[in-house]
Write a protein that holds these residues in place. Structure first.
Motif, PDB file in Angstrom:
ATOM      1  N   GLY A 244       0.790  -1.338   0.324  1.00  0.00           N
ATOM      2  CA  GLY A 244       0.373   0.032  -0.110  1.00  0.00           C
ATOM      3  C   GLY A 244       1.151   1.309   0.334  1.00  0.00           C
ATOM      4  O   GLY A 244       0.620   2.401  -0.296  1.00  0.00           O
ATOM      5  N   HIS A 245       1.848   1.354   0.374  1.00  0.00           N
ATOM      6  CA  HIS A 245       3.441   2.064   0.437  1.00  0.00           C
ATOM      7  C   HIS A 245       3.992   2.502  -0.759  1.00  0.00           C
ATOM      8  O   HIS A 245       4.666   2.713  -0.216  1.00  0.00           O
ATOM      9  N   ASN A 246       3.656   1.498  -1.207  1.00  0.00           N
ATOM     10  CA  ASN A 246       4.236   1.325  -2.891  1.00  0.00           C
ATOM     11  C   ASN A 246       3.709   2.835  -3.500  1.00  0.00           C
ATOM     12  O   ASN A 246       2.539   2.804  -3.948  1.00  0.00           O
TER      13      ASN A 246
ATOM     14  N   TYR B 244       0.102   9.629   4.833  1.00  0.00           N
ATOM     15  CA  TYR B 244       0.895  10.189   6.397  1.00  0.00           C
ATOM     16  C   TYR B 244       1.581   9.490   6.193  1.00  0.00           C
ATOM     17  O   TYR B 244       2.604   9.723   7.187  1.00  0.00           O
ATOM     18  N   CYS B 245       2.363   8.895   5.942  1.00  0.00           N
ATOM     19  CA  CYS B 245       3.417   7.592   5.526  1.00  0.00           C
ATOM     20  C   CYS B 245       4.143   8.961   5.291  1.00  0.00           C
ATOM     21  O   CYS B 245       5.587   8.684   5.989  1.00  0.00           O
ATOM     22  N   GLY B 246       4.147   9.689   5.106  1.00  0.00           N
ATOM     23  CA  GLY B 246       5.417  11.260   4.863  1.00  0.00           C
ATOM     24  C   GLY B 246       5.844  11.128   2.706  1.00  0.00           C
ATOM     25  O   GLY B 246       6.688  12.039   2.786  1.00  0.00           O
TER      26      GLY B 246
ATOM     27  N   GLY C 188       1.126  10.002  -2.997  1.00  0.00           N
ATOM     28  CA  GLY C 188       1.437   9.472  -4.816  1.00  0.00           C
ATOM     29  C   GLY C 188       1.376   7.567  -4.150  1.00  0.00           C
ATOM     30  O   GLY C 188       1.145   7.049  -5.158  1.00  0.00           O
ATOM     31  N   CYS C 189       1.270   7.165  -2.725  1.00  0.00           N
ATOM     32  CA  CYS C 189       1.206   5.822  -1.835  1.00  0.00           C
ATOM     33  C   CYS C 189       0.083   5.012  -3.270  1.00  0.00           C
ATOM     34  O   CYS C 189      -0.693   5.546  -3.242  1.00  0.00           O
ATOM     35  N   ILE C 190       0.190   4.394  -3.182  1.00  0.00           N
ATOM     36  CA  ILE C 190      -1.716   3.298  -3.857  1.00  0.00           C
ATOM     37  C   ILE C 190      -2.069   2.803  -3.116  1.00  0.00           C
ATOM     38  O   ILE C 190      -3.454   3.362  -3.314  1.00  0.00           O
TER      39      ILE C 190
HETATM   40 ZN   LIG Z   1       2.559   6.052   1.910  1.00  0.00          ZN
END
Ligand SMILES: [Zn+2]
Length: 305
Positions: free
Chosen positions: A161-163, A179-181, A184-186
């Motif tokens: 999901g965060h690729n 939110y991961c920083g 464009g994450c999946i």
């Molecule tokens: Zn992310």
């Protein structure tokens, strides 16, 4: 070790703690849910222990116990990380649950439990490699190979999901902030709120996912276009998985998995990006729905023995 009488699975969520007891055939013997004590780690552990004790008293036996929870255990520290139930983060939750229950317990994140449930006796039954995807308020993934969750040395197998969304189009760069920083994450494209944001930005209307789906079915062009963009992005994201893992079955769960047309449209699209002359991967809807998390937790100890 003495043979357990049944499998207990516990879904340790942010709002509820649910227990299920399964027999070897996957039949549900008991199910109970209670509210999660908010912000209280010790009370959360005690509640889980109480649910196990009550289930075993009601059924008259002793079970194996598996837990499903958001987040994952750090291999380095044995402590939970990345859970949206923040009071659980940083805690040695497996050790504390084992001490409270007087036995070894297994614990896995909820996407892995979903994948295991569907691979064991759900929509992926009989498949060797299953990729389970939860498309809900967030996006998670889990991989099951030959009936067991694939974990890996970092404990993150399947977490795609965060690729970044693959093969981005010009208007998809850099993509929404995550939110991961990163951007464009999946997850930012394929989660439910991401779908609604995309529709709002493209069509200027704030609609829920079911409303967009209903209007598209009634012939609304803007809603139909939003669904089309979603299908195109899901096809690209899954083509990436197929190129890397080549699973037999991809099972969708979470709220977005209720969109019927995904199961025809996405496989019709993903061939453009899969590096093969044909794609035999099956894309299917979950069988156990909201029960998959708790059922998968029970199956962490396997189906037999
Ligand atoms: Zn992310």
């Amino acid at each position: 070790m003495q043979e357990p009488d049944f499998r207990l699975g516990i879904d340790l969520g942010g709002t509820k703690i649910e227990v299920i007891a399964l027999d070897r055939a996957g039949r549900e013997l008991l199910r109970q849910r209670v509210a999660t004590p908010q912000g209280d780690y010790a009370a959360t552990i005690a509640t889980a222990a109480r649910l196990v004790a009550e289930a075993e008293r009601a059924l008259g036996g002793r079970g194996s116990v598996g837990f499903g929870t958001p987040g994952s255990l750090s291999r380095a520290s044995g402590r939970l990380r990345g859970s949206n139930s923040v009071c659980l983060n940083g805690q040695p939750i497996r050790d504390d649950l084992a001490a409270a229950l007087g036995r070894e317990v297994r614990i896995a994140n909820d996407a892995n439990c979903f994948a295991l449930s569907e691979a064991t006796d759900g929509a992926g039954t009989g498949a060797r490699v299953v990729f389970g995807v939860i498309l809900g308020t967030g996006v998670g993934g889990g991989i099951v190979v030959a009936g067991a969750v694939l974990e890996g040395p970092n404990g993150i197998a399947g977490e795609w999901g965060h690729n970044p969304l693959p093969w981005p189009r010009d208007d998809e760069r850099p993509g929404p902030p995550c939110y991961c920083g990163r951007a464009g994450c999946i997850e930012t494209w394929l989660c439910g709120p991401g779908f609604e944001r995309d529709h709002r930005q493209a069509a200027g209307a704030a609609l829920t996912v079911p409303a967009v789906v209903a209007r598209a079915a009634a012939g609304d062009a803007a809603c139909s276009a939003t669904l089309g963009r979603y299908e195109d992005r899901l096809a690209r994201a899954l083509a990436h998985v197929i190129n890397l893992l080549d699973p037999d079955v991809i099972v969708l769960g979470g709220g977005m998995s209720n969109i019927d047309r995904l199961y025809d449209r996405v496989p019709a699209l993903w061939g453009q990006w899969v590096f093969s002359d044909r794609v035999d991967t099956r894309l299917v809807r979950h069988r156990h729905g909201d029960s998959s998390g708790v059922r998968g937790a029970a199956w962490l100890w396997g189906r037999a023995g």
